[in-house]
Motif scaffolding. Structure first.
Motif, PDB file in Angstrom:
ATOM      1  N   MET A   1       0.862  -1.083  -0.247  1.00 59.87           N
ATOM      2  CA  MET A   1      -0.037   0.150  -0.012  1.00 59.87           C
ATOM      3  C   MET A   1       0.879   1.320  -0.058  1.00 59.87           C
ATOM      4  N   ASP A   2       0.459   2.229  -0.897  1.00 65.56           N
ATOM      5  CA  ASP A   2       1.241   3.442  -0.809  1.00 65.56           C
ATOM      6  C   ASP A   2       0.835   4.302   0.321  1.00 65.56           C
ATOM      7  N   GLY A   3       1.602   5.048   0.763  1.00 61.82           N
ATOM      8  CA  GLY A   3       1.587   6.042   1.817  1.00 61.82           C
ATOM      9  C   GLY A   3       0.716   7.417   1.268  1.00 61.82           C
ATOM     10  N   PHE A   4       0.580   8.316   2.256  1.00 59.91           N
ATOM     11  CA  PHE A   4      -0.197   9.525   1.733  1.00 59.91           C
ATOM     12  C   PHE A   4       0.599  10.511   0.543  1.00 59.91           C
ATOM     13  N   THR A   5       1.821  10.518   0.890  1.00 58.67           N
ATOM     14  CA  THR A   5       2.799  11.264   0.048  1.00 58.67           C
ATOM     15  C   THR A   5       2.493  10.571  -1.440  1.00 58.67           C
ATOM     16  N   ALA A   6       2.564   9.593  -1.429  1.00 60.31           N
ATOM     17  CA  ALA A   6       2.698   8.679  -2.992  1.00 60.31           C
ATOM     18  C   ALA A   6       0.970   8.772  -3.262  1.00 60.31           C
ATOM     19  N   PRO A  32       7.517  15.279   4.189  1.00 60.59           N
ATOM     20  CA  PRO A  32       7.980  13.946   4.952  1.00 60.59           C
ATOM     21  C   PRO A  32       7.411  13.073   4.056  1.00 60.59           C
ATOM     22  N   GLU A  33       7.887  11.702   4.095  1.00 61.48           N
ATOM     23  CA  GLU A  33       7.344  10.656   3.674  1.00 61.48           C
ATOM     24  C   GLU A  33       6.831   9.485   4.636  1.00 61.48           C
ATOM     25  N   GLN A  34       7.507   9.461   5.912  1.00 53.59           N
ATOM     26  CA  GLN A  34       7.183   8.684   7.161  1.00 53.59           C
ATOM     27  C   GLN A  34       7.276   9.405   8.294  1.00 53.59           C
ATOM     28  N   PRO A  35       6.733   9.145   9.310  1.00 56.21           N
ATOM     29  CA  PRO A  35       5.509   8.111   9.411  1.00 56.21           C
ATOM     30  C   PRO A  35       4.295   8.606   8.637  1.00 56.21           C
ATOM     31  N   ASP A  36       3.760   7.576   8.275  1.00 53.96           N
ATOM     32  CA  ASP A  36       2.392   7.940   7.648  1.00 53.96           C
ATOM     33  C   ASP A  36       1.091   8.220   8.581  1.00 53.96           C
ATOM     34  N   ARG A  37       1.284   9.288   9.194  1.00 50.27           N
ATOM     35  CA  ARG A  37       0.116   9.712  10.203  1.00 50.27           C
ATOM     36  C   ARG A  37      -0.174  11.023  10.009  1.00 50.27           C
ATOM     37  N   LEU A  38      -1.385  11.672  10.118  1.00 46.88           N
ATOM     38  CA  LEU A  38      -1.693  12.951   9.697  1.00 46.88           C
ATOM     39  C   LEU A  38      -0.960  13.937  10.593  1.00 46.88           C
ATOM     40  N   GLU A  39      -0.589  13.455  11.964  1.00 48.55           N
ATOM     41  CA  GLU A  39       0.137  14.483  12.598  1.00 48.55           C
ATOM     42  C   GLU A  39       1.492  14.663  11.965  1.00 48.55           C
ATOM     43  N   THR A  40       2.195  13.720  11.396  1.00 51.23           N
ATOM     44  CA  THR A  40       3.571  14.146  10.420  1.00 51.23           C
ATOM     45  C   THR A  40       3.335  15.369   9.832  1.00 51.23           C
ATOM     46  N   ASP A  57      -7.110  22.075   4.233  1.00 52.58           N
ATOM     47  CA  ASP A  57      -7.198  21.170   2.971  1.00 52.58           C
ATOM     48  C   ASP A  57      -6.258  20.018   3.183  1.00 52.58           C
ATOM     49  N   LEU A  58      -5.250  20.042   4.122  1.00 54.62           N
ATOM     50  CA  LEU A  58      -4.362  18.764   4.587  1.00 54.62           C
ATOM     51  C   LEU A  58      -5.485  17.705   5.192  1.00 54.62           C
ATOM     52  N   THR A  59      -5.828  18.064   6.088  1.00 61.73           N
ATOM     53  CA  THR A  59      -7.173  17.194   6.758  1.00 61.73           C
ATOM     54  C   THR A  59      -8.069  16.707   5.742  1.00 61.73           C
ATOM     55  N   ASP A  60      -8.751  17.402   5.094  1.00 65.02           N
ATOM     56  CA  ASP A  60      -9.767  17.164   3.974  1.00 65.02           C
ATOM     57  C   ASP A  60      -8.966  15.867   3.169  1.00 65.02           C
ATOM     58  N   ALA A  61      -8.020  16.243   2.632  1.00 69.82           N
ATOM     59  CA  ALA A  61      -7.107  15.165   1.714  1.00 69.82           C
ATOM     60  C   ALA A  61      -6.892  13.971   2.450  1.00 69.82           C
ATOM     61  N   TRP A  62      -6.400  14.219   3.681  1.00 69.77           N
ATOM     62  CA  TRP A  62      -6.270  13.030   4.583  1.00 69.77           C
ATOM     63  C   TRP A  62      -7.403  12.010   4.533  1.00 69.77           C
ATOM     64  N   VAL A  63      -8.571  12.669   4.924  1.00 68.04           N
ATOM     65  CA  VAL A  63      -9.830  11.900   4.922  1.00 68.04           C
ATOM     66  C   VAL A  63     -10.185  11.223   3.730  1.00 68.04           C
ATOM     67  N   ARG A  64      -9.872  11.703   2.558  1.00 66.80           N
ATOM     68  CA  ARG A  64     -10.112  11.278   1.259  1.00 66.80           C
ATOM     69  C   ARG A  64      -9.138   9.894   0.996  1.00 66.80           C
ATOM     70  N   TYR A  65      -7.672  10.170   1.565  1.00 64.72           N
ATOM     71  CA  TYR A  65      -6.940   9.107   1.492  1.00 64.72           C
ATOM     72  C   TYR A  65      -7.135   7.879   2.181  1.00 64.72           C
TER      73      TYR A  65
END
Length: 68
Positions: A1-6, A32-40, A57-65
């Motif tokens: 599985m790809d992370g958020f950045t990918a 950042p690439e890792q760790p794959d957490r919204l907080e990062t 916008d970050l939070t909204d994108a994270w929810v979509r991801y």
């Protein structure tokens, strides 16, 4: 599985908030690439003095991801 950045970078040509965030991430050599957490990503953006709108916008994108 790809992370958020990918996942985010696959939206770099989108003309919406995730696309704008993706372009910001692509242009940021310290994004950042890792760790794959919204907080990062939130802490990284806050350290760069992101606006509240950009953080939303970050939070909204994270929810979509996370819901994919």
């Amino acid at each position: 599985m790809d992370g958020f950045t990918a996942w985010l970078l696959r939206h770099v040509t989108d003309q919406d908030a995730p696309g704008e965030l993706a372009r910001r991430a692509a242009a940021d050599p310290d994004w950042p690439e890792q760790p794959d957490r919204l907080e990062t990503f939130t802490e990284h953006m806050k350290s760069g003095r992101a606006t509240q709108a950009a953080l939303q916008d970050l939070t909204d994108a994270w929810v979509r991801y996370a819901s994919r």
